[in-house]
Design a protein around this motif. Sequence first.
Motif, PDB file in Angstrom:
ATOM      1  N   ASP A  47      17.456   6.625   6.941  1.00  0.00           N
ATOM      2  CA  ASP A  47      16.475   7.698   6.176  1.00  0.00           C
ATOM      3  C   ASP A  47      15.134   7.212   7.026  1.00  0.00           C
ATOM      4  O   ASP A  47      14.190   8.191   6.762  1.00  0.00           O
ATOM      5  CB  ASP A  47      16.341   7.301   4.686  1.00  0.00           C
ATOM      6  CG  ASP A  47      16.062   6.169   4.260  1.00  0.00           C
ATOM      7  OD1 ASP A  47      16.727   5.133   5.052  1.00  0.00           O
ATOM      8  OD2 ASP A  47      15.352   5.800   3.472  1.00  0.00           O
ATOM      9  N   GLN A  48      14.977   6.166   7.371  1.00  0.00           N
ATOM     10  CA  GLN A  48      13.839   5.722   8.155  1.00  0.00           C
ATOM     11  C   GLN A  48      13.502   6.340   9.580  1.00  0.00           C
ATOM     12  O   GLN A  48      12.530   6.320  10.119  1.00  0.00           O
ATOM     13  CB  GLN A  48      13.446   4.266   8.170  1.00  0.00           C
ATOM     14  CG  GLN A  48      13.471   3.517   6.663  1.00  0.00           C
ATOM     15  CD  GLN A  48      12.226   4.275   5.951  1.00  0.00           C
ATOM     16  OE1 GLN A  48      10.929   3.951   6.465  1.00  0.00           O
ATOM     17  NE2 GLN A  48      12.632   4.852   4.869  1.00  0.00           N
ATOM     18  N   VAL A  49      14.557   6.941  10.332  1.00  0.00           N
ATOM     19  CA  VAL A  49      14.464   7.116  11.278  1.00  0.00           C
ATOM     20  C   VAL A  49      13.371   8.128  11.902  1.00  0.00           C
ATOM     21  O   VAL A  49      12.669   8.097  13.012  1.00  0.00           O
ATOM     22  CB  VAL A  49      15.749   7.627  11.762  1.00  0.00           C
ATOM     23  CG1 VAL A  49      15.719   8.346  13.484  1.00  0.00           C
ATOM     24  CG2 VAL A  49      16.913   6.727  11.944  1.00  0.00           C
ATOM     25  N   VAL A 104       0.748  -1.124   0.116  1.00  0.00           N
ATOM     26  CA  VAL A 104       0.110  -0.022   0.095  1.00  0.00           C
ATOM     27  C   VAL A 104       0.937   1.244  -0.042  1.00  0.00           C
ATOM     28  O   VAL A 104       0.398   2.168  -0.883  1.00  0.00           O
ATOM     29  CB  VAL A 104      -0.916  -0.074   1.197  1.00  0.00           C
ATOM     30  CG1 VAL A 104      -1.747   1.185   1.267  1.00  0.00           C
ATOM     31  CG2 VAL A 104      -1.722  -1.266   1.203  1.00  0.00           C
ATOM     32  N   GLN A 105       2.049   0.940   0.766  1.00  0.00           N
ATOM     33  CA  GLN A 105       2.968   2.376   0.843  1.00  0.00           C
ATOM     34  C   GLN A 105       3.547   2.588  -0.650  1.00  0.00           C
ATOM     35  O   GLN A 105       3.572   3.666  -1.178  1.00  0.00           O
ATOM     36  CB  GLN A 105       3.749   2.096   1.838  1.00  0.00           C
ATOM     37  CG  GLN A 105       4.559   3.440   2.081  1.00  0.00           C
ATOM     38  CD  GLN A 105       5.764   3.148   3.298  1.00  0.00           C
ATOM     39  OE1 GLN A 105       6.882   3.366   3.006  1.00  0.00           O
ATOM     40  NE2 GLN A 105       5.244   3.275   4.507  1.00  0.00           N
ATOM     41  N   ALA A 106       3.745   1.551  -1.363  1.00  0.00           N
ATOM     42  CA  ALA A 106       4.494   1.541  -2.626  1.00  0.00           C
ATOM     43  C   ALA A 106       3.367   2.210  -3.519  1.00  0.00           C
ATOM     44  O   ALA A 106       3.722   2.831  -4.401  1.00  0.00           O
ATOM     45  CB  ALA A 106       4.734   0.296  -3.365  1.00  0.00           C
ATOM     46  N   SER A 132       0.491   5.487   8.635  1.00  0.00           N
ATOM     47  CA  SER A 132       0.203   3.908   8.181  1.00  0.00           C
ATOM     48  C   SER A 132       1.617   3.318   8.505  1.00  0.00           C
ATOM     49  O   SER A 132       1.422   2.087   9.006  1.00  0.00           O
ATOM     50  CB  SER A 132       0.142   3.908   6.667  1.00  0.00           C
ATOM     51  OG  SER A 132       0.198   2.932   5.978  1.00  0.00           O
ATOM     52  N   GLN A 133       2.658   3.813   8.409  1.00  0.00           N
ATOM     53  CA  GLN A 133       3.832   2.942   8.701  1.00  0.00           C
ATOM     54  C   GLN A 133       4.022   2.767  10.275  1.00  0.00           C
ATOM     55  O   GLN A 133       4.420   1.747  10.820  1.00  0.00           O
ATOM     56  CB  GLN A 133       5.036   3.772   8.115  1.00  0.00           C
ATOM     57  CG  GLN A 133       6.491   2.917   8.490  1.00  0.00           C
ATOM     58  CD  GLN A 133       7.645   3.307   7.638  1.00  0.00           C
ATOM     59  OE1 GLN A 133       7.313   3.793   6.398  1.00  0.00           O
ATOM     60  NE2 GLN A 133       8.790   3.035   7.951  1.00  0.00           N
ATOM     61  N   ALA A 134       3.381   3.746  10.962  1.00  0.00           N
ATOM     62  CA  ALA A 134       3.540   3.373  12.555  1.00  0.00           C
ATOM     63  C   ALA A 134       2.388   2.536  12.747  1.00  0.00           C
ATOM     64  O   ALA A 134       2.746   1.630  13.627  1.00  0.00           O
ATOM     65  CB  ALA A 134       2.812   4.829  13.195  1.00  0.00           C
ATOM     66  N   ALA A 135       1.363   2.085  12.151  1.00  0.00           N
ATOM     67  CA  ALA A 135       0.525   1.254  12.047  1.00  0.00           C
ATOM     68  C   ALA A 135       1.141  -0.184  11.796  1.00  0.00           C
ATOM     69  O   ALA A 135       0.923  -1.178  12.340  1.00  0.00           O
ATOM     70  CB  ALA A 135      -0.819   1.225  11.466  1.00  0.00           C
ATOM     71  N   ASP A 136       1.927   0.064  10.684  1.00  0.00           N
ATOM     72  CA  ASP A 136       2.705  -1.143  10.252  1.00  0.00           C
ATOM     73  C   ASP A 136       3.542  -1.832  11.429  1.00  0.00           C
ATOM     74  O   ASP A 136       3.689  -3.035  11.678  1.00  0.00           O
ATOM     75  CB  ASP A 136       3.866  -0.852   8.983  1.00  0.00           C
ATOM     76  CG  ASP A 136       3.048  -0.366   7.533  1.00  0.00           C
ATOM     77  OD1 ASP A 136       1.894  -0.775   7.579  1.00  0.00           O
ATOM     78  OD2 ASP A 136       3.921   0.050   7.119  1.00  0.00           O
ATOM     79  N   ILE A 137       4.302  -0.929  12.136  1.00  0.00           N
ATOM     80  CA  ILE A 137       5.075  -1.562  13.182  1.00  0.00           C
ATOM     81  C   ILE A 137       4.423  -1.937  14.357  1.00  0.00           C
ATOM     82  O   ILE A 137       5.001  -2.935  14.802  1.00  0.00           O
ATOM     83  CB  ILE A 137       5.848  -0.076  13.260  1.00  0.00           C
ATOM     84  CG1 ILE A 137       6.777   0.391  12.167  1.00  0.00           C
ATOM     85  CG2 ILE A 137       6.949  -0.504  14.597  1.00  0.00           C
ATOM     86  CD1 ILE A 137       7.674   1.564  12.452  1.00  0.00           C
TER      87      ILE A 137
END
Length: 346
Positions: A164-166, A47-49, A146-151
């Motif tokens: 770069d993801q920090v 989804v992120q892609a 959404s990435q916070a939800a991924d984690i």
Amino acid sequence: MSIVGKGRILTGDRPTGRLHLGHYVGTLVNRVKLQNEYDTFILIADVQALSTHWKNPEHMPDIIRQVVLDYLSVGIDPSRSKICVQSMIPEIAELTVVYGLFTRMNKLRHNPTLKTEAKSYGYMSGDDLIAGFDKLTYGFFGYPISQAADITFVRANLVPVGEDQVPHIELCRDIVGRFNQLYGKGEEIIPIPQALVGDIPRLRGLDGQSKMGKSLGNAVYLSDDDEAIDTAVMKAVTDPQKIRKNDPGHPEVCNVFAYHQVFSAPDEVEQIACDCRNGTLGCVADKRRLAHVLKELINPFREKRAFWEKRPEDVDDILKSGTAAAKAEGEETMTRVREAMNIRYW
Ligand code: TRP
């Protein structure tokens, strides 16, 4: 070994193409090591892609398959790491909505990684994301939520990523902290995760200019054959002051040398630096050496890849069972989240 009491990892990648050496050095090596010590989930963030590639969703099945093969080829062990697909886990989307309720837009607006990407995709011209609101989509602007939800849908506590993801992990920590404060009554409903950044400095593209990427044509892929490796390495940029073979070179400014520092044995690296400085090692020979080292690294990956390529149904099963295991964790997390928020009506 029992998984109870082990820490839990979640990490992942956007499936936008085959993975390259930058991914390998930046995070895959770490994952292969850590999967022995941690209960590991690896998320293929389709989804992120699609937040940048929504016009071409038809490529997704094939790209996902290639990424899974990349993982398996470098030694991600499906009996230790659960590989899962983001869009097949609706709980991630649910949790994204919850986090979006209380996350302020300014938290996204100043995210440096989001800004850099928005610029590179042409969504933003000036230096402020607001200036790009014409082009920026809600999905792209909000993907860090959404990435916070991924984690956190698996309640991970460690996130091995490239540097770069920090900023995204920091946002995640902030969101989870708020969530716990708002709804936890002093209890930690969702653990606050930590980033783990690999200790190898970031690999630049072979052209020395920017990060590695398909569009930039400066990458060595984990699935490359010898010929592709030769072609990529021979195009690499070296010390601009070393024009003739016997000119004394400056390894400290040479990108090929930077690669040797990462991939060649330490005594070789010293020898290369010395021979380059005194003019006995020319750039072409130096590149051949690098190509050789990279082939030695990548050839075993290709063999493993070939093994799995012959077993497409097993690869499907790996993905399906990893996704099912992750989804079960997501269901548990959403039960806890709904309970904490008093929105578990029946
Ligand atoms: N944003 C990451 C990247 O571009 C991919 C990603 C999505 C990710 N979700 C994640 C990384 C969760 C770590 C944890 O590479």
